[in-house]
Write a protein that holds these residues in place. Sequence first.
Motif, mmCIF file in Angstrom:
data_model
loop_
_atom_site.group_PDB
_atom_site.id
_atom_site.type_symbol
_atom_site.label_atom_id
_atom_site.label_comp_id
_atom_site.label_asym_id
_atom_site.label_seq_id
_atom_site.Cartn_x
_atom_site.Cartn_y
_atom_site.Cartn_z
ATOM 1 N N GLY A 86 28.825 44.300 48.450
ATOM 2 C CA GLY A 86 28.287 45.562 48.438
ATOM 3 C C GLY A 86 26.699 45.374 48.819
ATOM 4 N N ASP A 90 35.656 48.331 50.242
ATOM 5 C CA ASP A 90 35.459 47.042 49.452
ATOM 6 C C ASP A 90 36.005 47.347 47.828
ATOM 7 N N ARG A 132 24.725 46.406 35.151
ATOM 8 C CA ARG A 132 26.665 46.739 34.447
ATOM 9 C C ARG A 132 27.224 45.822 33.221
HETATM 10 MG MG MG Z 1 30.200 45.650 44.332
#
Ligand code: MG
Length: 219
Positions: free
Chosen positions: A14, A83, A159
């Motif tokens: 990312g 990705d 997360r």
């Molecule tokens: Mg990522």
Amino acid sequence: MDVVLFGPPGAGKGTQAEHICKLLGVTHISTGDLFRNLDKESELGKRVKAIMDEGGLVPDDVTMEILAQRLSKGDVDSGVLLDGFPRTSNQADELVKWMTPRGRTVDLVLAINITDQEVHRRLVNRRMCRSCGASFHMIFVPPKVEGLCDNCGGELYQRGSDTPEKVQPRIDGYHKWTLPMLSYLEKKGFTIVHIDGMNKPNDVSQSITSTLREEGFIQ
Ligand code: MG
Ligand code: AP5
């Protein structure tokens, strides 16, 4: 040009995606982001979130359906940077099935490599922006203002699967399903380029630029 961005969780996919997309003129598509953007109140959204929070893999059929919807949009015509996809050999086969009738192929697999120990160090201290999805790290890539995104001022959050006990199953899944998929792509004759992801983010970006130049993908 269509590119697969490969690497273990926390490799910096990312973080490097915008840089690579600018270099190659392609559109960034992260299956993780697609899943995180599902309606959280829907049955599908709840099911997918539960799997992600446990560090497991979303079933291939669900992944393919959501990805196919995204690939039906016009901005993929000039090429994509995938990705976090494919993550299994079955997904790799499905991708080729989608690409072949459209005259497309995987032109490059860019693999960012880091150690398992580094995966732990990066993920447990990661913070993500709720608005734009940018990644920060409390020690390695700290935001200028604590709790807020440098890019858009959005709120940063952790997360559900970025905890020490959830990171290990993700690493195990990577070794069991995703790393063998890379050998599978190599056997099928796709070009795989390896990047050392252990250096600082800017150094990794530079290494990507120079490697793409050496390999003739950019001038
Ligand atoms: Mg990522
Ligand atoms: P996804 O969102 O794809 O997660 P992942 O593959 O686990 O990878 P990450 O996003 O965690 O890491 P990254 O490589 O992007 O690293 P980042 O740049 O953020 O998928 C999430 C979940 O969705 C999966 O677990 C699965 O459940 C499901 N899923 C997704 N795709 C699927 C598929 N195809 N099939 C089935 N299920 C699927 O960087 C990490 C941290 O390190 C950040 O804090 C960052 O600031 C820092 N950092 C980055 N680079 C450096 C550096 N060079 N030095 C120091 N720190 C750095």
